[in-house]
Motif scaffolding. Structure first.
Motif, PDB file in Angstrom:
ATOM      1  N   PHE A  76     -29.684  64.701  69.406  1.00  0.00           N
ATOM      2  CA  PHE A  76     -28.601  64.967  70.353  1.00  0.00           C
ATOM      3  C   PHE A  76     -27.419  64.043  70.061  1.00  0.00           C
ATOM      4  O   PHE A  76     -26.265  64.487  70.023  1.00  0.00           O
ATOM      5  CB  PHE A  76     -29.088  64.769  71.784  1.00  0.00           C
ATOM      6  N   PHE A  77     -27.685  62.751  69.865  1.00  0.00           N
ATOM      7  CA  PHE A  77     -26.612  61.818  69.534  1.00  0.00           C
ATOM      8  C   PHE A  77     -25.973  62.185  68.201  1.00  0.00           C
ATOM      9  O   PHE A  77     -24.749  62.116  68.037  1.00  0.00           O
ATOM     10  CB  PHE A  77     -27.144  60.383  69.475  1.00  0.00           C
ATOM     11  N   PHE A  78     -26.805  62.567  67.244  1.00  0.00           N
ATOM     12  CA  PHE A  78     -26.289  62.958  65.936  1.00  0.00           C
ATOM     13  C   PHE A  78     -25.383  64.179  66.063  1.00  0.00           C
ATOM     14  O   PHE A  78     -24.273  64.214  65.512  1.00  0.00           O
ATOM     15  CB  PHE A  78     -27.460  63.247  65.002  1.00  0.00           C
ATOM     16  N   GLY A  79     -25.846  65.197  66.807  1.00  0.00           N
ATOM     17  CA  GLY A  79     -25.039  66.394  67.016  1.00  0.00           C
ATOM     18  C   GLY A  79     -23.774  66.103  67.804  1.00  0.00           C
ATOM     19  O   GLY A  79     -22.702  66.653  67.503  1.00  0.00           O
ATOM     20  N   ALA A  80     -23.873  65.223  68.826  1.00  0.00           N
ATOM     21  CA  ALA A  80     -22.684  64.861  69.604  1.00  0.00           C
ATOM     22  C   ALA A  80     -21.651  64.158  68.727  1.00  0.00           C
ATOM     23  O   ALA A  80     -20.452  64.406  68.847  1.00  0.00           O
ATOM     24  CB  ALA A  80     -23.083  63.968  70.774  1.00  0.00           C
ATOM     25  N   GLY A  81     -22.129  63.299  67.833  1.00  0.00           N
ATOM     26  CA  GLY A  81     -21.215  62.640  66.909  1.00  0.00           C
ATOM     27  C   GLY A  81     -20.508  63.634  65.997  1.00  0.00           C
ATOM     28  O   GLY A  81     -19.309  63.519  65.739  1.00  0.00           O
ATOM     29  N   LEU A  82     -21.247  64.624  65.525  1.00  0.00           N
ATOM     30  CA  LEU A  82     -20.645  65.660  64.681  1.00  0.00           C
ATOM     31  C   LEU A  82     -19.616  66.473  65.459  1.00  0.00           C
ATOM     32  O   LEU A  82     -18.546  66.807  64.934  1.00  0.00           O
ATOM     33  CB  LEU A  82     -21.738  66.588  64.134  1.00  0.00           C
ATOM     34  N   LEU A  83     -19.934  66.795  66.714  1.00  0.00           N
ATOM     35  CA  LEU A  83     -18.995  67.570  67.530  1.00  0.00           C
ATOM     36  C   LEU A  83     -17.731  66.768  67.832  1.00  0.00           C
ATOM     37  O   LEU A  83     -16.621  67.319  67.823  1.00  0.00           O
ATOM     38  CB  LEU A  83     -19.670  68.008  68.832  1.00  0.00           C
TER      39      LEU A  83
ATOM     40  N   ASP B 110       8.922  58.033  64.346  1.00  0.00           N
ATOM     41  CA  ASP B 110       7.718  58.723  63.887  1.00  0.00           C
ATOM     42  C   ASP B 110       6.845  59.017  65.107  1.00  0.00           C
ATOM     43  O   ASP B 110       6.110  58.152  65.568  1.00  0.00           O
ATOM     44  CB  ASP B 110       6.967  57.852  62.882  1.00  0.00           C
ATOM     45  N   GLN B 111       6.937  60.240  65.611  1.00  0.00           N
ATOM     46  CA  GLN B 111       6.183  60.586  66.817  1.00  0.00           C
ATOM     47  C   GLN B 111       4.682  60.627  66.554  1.00  0.00           C
ATOM     48  O   GLN B 111       3.887  60.538  67.486  1.00  0.00           O
ATOM     49  CB  GLN B 111       6.662  61.928  67.355  1.00  0.00           C
ATOM     50  N   ARG B 112       4.292  60.776  65.305  1.00  0.00           N
ATOM     51  CA  ARG B 112       2.855  60.785  65.023  1.00  0.00           C
ATOM     52  C   ARG B 112       2.230  59.412  65.283  1.00  0.00           C
ATOM     53  O   ARG B 112       1.038  59.317  65.549  1.00  0.00           O
ATOM     54  CB  ARG B 112       2.615  61.203  63.575  1.00  0.00           C
ATOM     55  N   ALA B 113       3.048  58.372  65.180  1.00  0.00           N
ATOM     56  CA  ALA B 113       2.525  57.038  65.446  1.00  0.00           C
ATOM     57  C   ALA B 113       2.046  56.911  66.880  1.00  0.00           C
ATOM     58  O   ALA B 113       1.182  56.088  67.193  1.00  0.00           O
ATOM     59  CB  ALA B 113       3.592  55.984  65.153  1.00  0.00           C
ATOM     60  N   ILE B 114       2.607  57.727  67.783  1.00  0.00           N
ATOM     61  CA  ILE B 114       2.174  57.708  69.182  1.00  0.00           C
ATOM     62  C   ILE B 114       0.740  58.218  69.299  1.00  0.00           C
ATOM     63  O   ILE B 114      -0.047  57.757  70.138  1.00  0.00           O
ATOM     64  CB  ILE B 114       3.115  58.572  70.039  1.00  0.00           C
ATOM     65  N   LEU B 115       0.386  59.166  68.434  1.00  0.00           N
ATOM     66  CA  LEU B 115      -0.940  59.764  68.509  1.00  0.00           C
ATOM     67  C   LEU B 115      -2.002  58.951  67.783  1.00  0.00           C
ATOM     68  O   LEU B 115      -3.188  59.124  68.059  1.00  0.00           O
ATOM     69  CB  LEU B 115      -0.903  61.179  67.919  1.00  0.00           C
ATOM     70  N   GLU B 116      -1.603  58.090  66.859  1.00  0.00           N
ATOM     71  CA  GLU B 116      -2.569  57.364  66.059  1.00  0.00           C
ATOM     72  C   GLU B 116      -3.523  56.503  66.887  1.00  0.00           C
ATOM     73  O   GLU B 116      -4.718  56.461  66.604  1.00  0.00           O
ATOM     74  CB  GLU B 116      -1.846  56.496  65.021  1.00  0.00           C
ATOM     75  N   PRO B 117      -3.034  55.755  67.921  1.00  0.00           N
ATOM     76  CA  PRO B 117      -3.992  54.981  68.728  1.00  0.00           C
ATOM     77  C   PRO B 117      -5.056  55.857  69.381  1.00  0.00           C
ATOM     78  O   PRO B 117      -6.226  55.465  69.463  1.00  0.00           O
ATOM     79  CB  PRO B 117      -3.095  54.314  69.786  1.00  0.00           C
ATOM     80  N   LEU B 118      -4.652  57.072  69.838  1.00  0.00           N
ATOM     81  CA  LEU B 118      -5.625  57.976  70.439  1.00  0.00           C
ATOM     82  C   LEU B 118      -6.676  58.394  69.422  1.00  0.00           C
ATOM     83  O   LEU B 118      -7.880  58.352  69.698  1.00  0.00           O
ATOM     84  CB  LEU B 118      -4.915  59.216  70.988  1.00  0.00           C
TER      85      LEU B 118
ATOM     86  N   THR C 216     -13.315  55.824  66.539  1.00  0.00           N
ATOM     87  CA  THR C 216     -14.282  54.764  66.838  1.00  0.00           C
ATOM     88  C   THR C 216     -15.443  55.306  67.662  1.00  0.00           C
ATOM     89  O   THR C 216     -16.609  54.955  67.419  1.00  0.00           O
ATOM     90  CB  THR C 216     -13.584  53.626  67.606  1.00  0.00           C
ATOM     91  N   ALA C 217     -15.125  56.171  68.631  1.00  0.00           N
ATOM     92  CA  ALA C 217     -16.187  56.789  69.433  1.00  0.00           C
ATOM     93  C   ALA C 217     -17.118  57.620  68.557  1.00  0.00           C
ATOM     94  O   ALA C 217     -18.343  57.631  68.754  1.00  0.00           O
ATOM     95  CB  ALA C 217     -15.569  57.661  70.526  1.00  0.00           C
ATOM     96  N   THR C 218     -16.546  58.307  67.584  1.00  0.00           N
ATOM     97  CA  THR C 218     -17.370  59.090  66.665  1.00  0.00           C
ATOM     98  C   THR C 218     -18.307  58.188  65.875  1.00  0.00           C
ATOM     99  O   THR C 218     -19.498  58.487  65.725  1.00  0.00           O
ATOM    100  CB  THR C 218     -16.464  59.876  65.694  1.00  0.00           C
ATOM    101  N   GLN C 219     -17.761  57.073  65.356  1.00  0.00           N
ATOM    102  CA  GLN C 219     -18.587  56.163  64.568  1.00  0.00           C
ATOM    103  C   GLN C 219     -19.695  55.545  65.409  1.00  0.00           C
ATOM    104  O   GLN C 219     -20.833  55.375  64.931  1.00  0.00           O
ATOM    105  CB  GLN C 219     -17.708  55.056  63.965  1.00  0.00           C
ATOM    106  N   ILE C 220     -19.388  55.224  66.672  1.00  0.00           N
ATOM    107  CA  ILE C 220     -20.418  54.667  67.555  1.00  0.00           C
ATOM    108  C   ILE C 220     -21.510  55.691  67.809  1.00  0.00           C
ATOM    109  O   ILE C 220     -22.715  55.380  67.763  1.00  0.00           O
ATOM    110  CB  ILE C 220     -19.786  54.212  68.883  1.00  0.00           C
ATOM    111  N   ALA C 221     -21.100  56.947  68.074  1.00  0.00           N
ATOM    112  CA  ALA C 221     -22.088  57.999  68.316  1.00  0.00           C
ATOM    113  C   ALA C 221     -22.962  58.217  67.099  1.00  0.00           C
ATOM    114  O   ALA C 221     -24.191  58.356  67.211  1.00  0.00           O
ATOM    115  CB  ALA C 221     -21.373  59.300  68.705  1.00  0.00           C
ATOM    116  N   LEU C 222     -22.352  58.250  65.909  1.00  0.00           N
ATOM    117  CA  LEU C 222     -23.137  58.440  64.691  1.00  0.00           C
ATOM    118  C   LEU C 222     -24.023  57.226  64.408  1.00  0.00           C
ATOM    119  O   LEU C 222     -25.137  57.374  63.894  1.00  0.00           O
ATOM    120  CB  LEU C 222     -22.204  58.698  63.510  1.00  0.00           C
ATOM    121  N   GLY C 223     -23.527  56.012  64.758  1.00  0.00           N
ATOM    122  CA  GLY C 223     -24.356  54.822  64.588  1.00  0.00           C
ATOM    123  C   GLY C 223     -25.577  54.854  65.491  1.00  0.00           C
ATOM    124  O   GLY C 223     -26.699  54.528  65.058  1.00  0.00           O
TER     125      GLY C 223
END
Length: 301
Positions: A33-40, A159-167, A173-180
């Motif tokens: 489940f954690f593995f699949g959640a990380g993939l999603l 550069d408006q994309r810089a606004i989105l980069e922190p998000l 990071t959440a993905t990496q934690i879930a996959l970890g």
């Protein structure tokens, strides 16, 4: 090979170790489940990047009366500079569309975006006019920024994309934690499968020794044990897939159903046809590998 014998031995092993089998199923379910959640989550981040980045337009703010002197040494942009800049933008092969926003338009949009307590202290003259540029290839926005940032009459090209980069950094990071967490849980699942198969093999070592002495092949002896681990892991994978489907169907779908919500989100199709087959395959490979590794020692006679 006697299929009936193999299946009989497999079900006998599952019945004898019902508690351990349930433990394997549950631990495998949680880990997958954690593995699949990380993939999603990873898939959703990719969707959001493509969707939001494509929507972001390059904004070219023009010099006004209130612009800083260092940004606009020649003062406010002139009509000829504005027309020349528009022509240059329209001729650029990277530019798909150009939209002009006057100070009045900027003030009207500002009023729509913010509360009156903020807009009451802002006048039309304080907001700059601008060109909003949609690109043919959004990934090359830096080329457009570099080309027009020093043009005459241009105050800034943020550069408006810089606004989105922190998000996206947080989501990544959440993905990496879930996959970890998934990797840790998969390791626990493998260890539990190995322990279960090892205990089962040890409890039936007399039977397996006799079978080997009378000529039974190693594959015939190993297969029931391997199938026990496979069945438990597949059940855990199916439960994990069902939990992911329910999470997307009853959780994510509600966000997508809200009025005015246009961002594409993952759906149950992504779970059923992309994530579920992968987590079932991962569970199957781990179960087979753990079972065979555990049996190398305990089936030697």
């Amino acid at each position: 090979m006697r299929v009936g014998f193999v299946l009989g031995e497999m079900f006998a092993g599952l019945r004898r170790n019902i508690t351990m089998t349930l433990s394997v199923v549950l631990v495998t379910m949680v880990s997958l489940f954690f593995f699949g959640a990380g993939l999603l989550v990873q898939q959703q981040v990719s969707i959001l990047k493509g969707d939001w980045y494509d929507r972001v337009q390059v904004s070219i703010f023009l010099c006004g009366e209130d612009s800083p002197a260092e940004a606009c040494p020649e003062g406010a942009i002139t009509a000829s500079q504005r027309d020349a800049l528009r022509a240059q933008l329209q001729a650029d092969p990277l530019v798909d569309e150009v939209f002009y926003e006057s100070q009045a338009d900027a003030f009207r949009n500002f009023q729509q975006m913010y509360d009156t307590s903020i807009t009451a202290n802002v006048t039309t003259e304080q907001l700059p006019e601008s060109f909003r540029v949609r690109l043919t290839d959004p990934s090359r926005y830096q080329e457009v920024t570099a080309e027009f940032v020093d043009a005459a009459g241009v105050e800034d090209v943020p550069d408006q994309r810089a606004i989105l980069e922190p998000l996206f950094t947080v989501l990544g990071t959440a993905t990496q934690i879930a996959l970890g967490l998934a990797a840790l849980m998969l390791l626990c699942s493998v260890m539990l499968v190995s322990t279960t198969i090892r205990l089962t093999a040890f409890s039936r070592r007399r039977e397996t020794t006799i079978m080997r002495l009378v000529g039974a092949s190693r594959a015939l002896i190993q297969l029931p044990f391997v199938l026990e681990g496979v069945i438990a892991s597949l059940l855990g994978g199916l439960l994990a897939s069902a939990a992911l489907w329910a999470m997307v169907h009853f959780g994510v779908a509600r966000l997508r159903a809200r009025p005015g919500f246009t961002t594409r989100l993952i759906d149950t199709h992504d779970v059923l046809w992309q994530t579920a087959p992968l987590i079932l395959a991962v569970g199957l490979v781990f179960a087979i590998g753990a079972s065979l590794f555990s049996l190398r020692r305990w089936l030697k006679v």
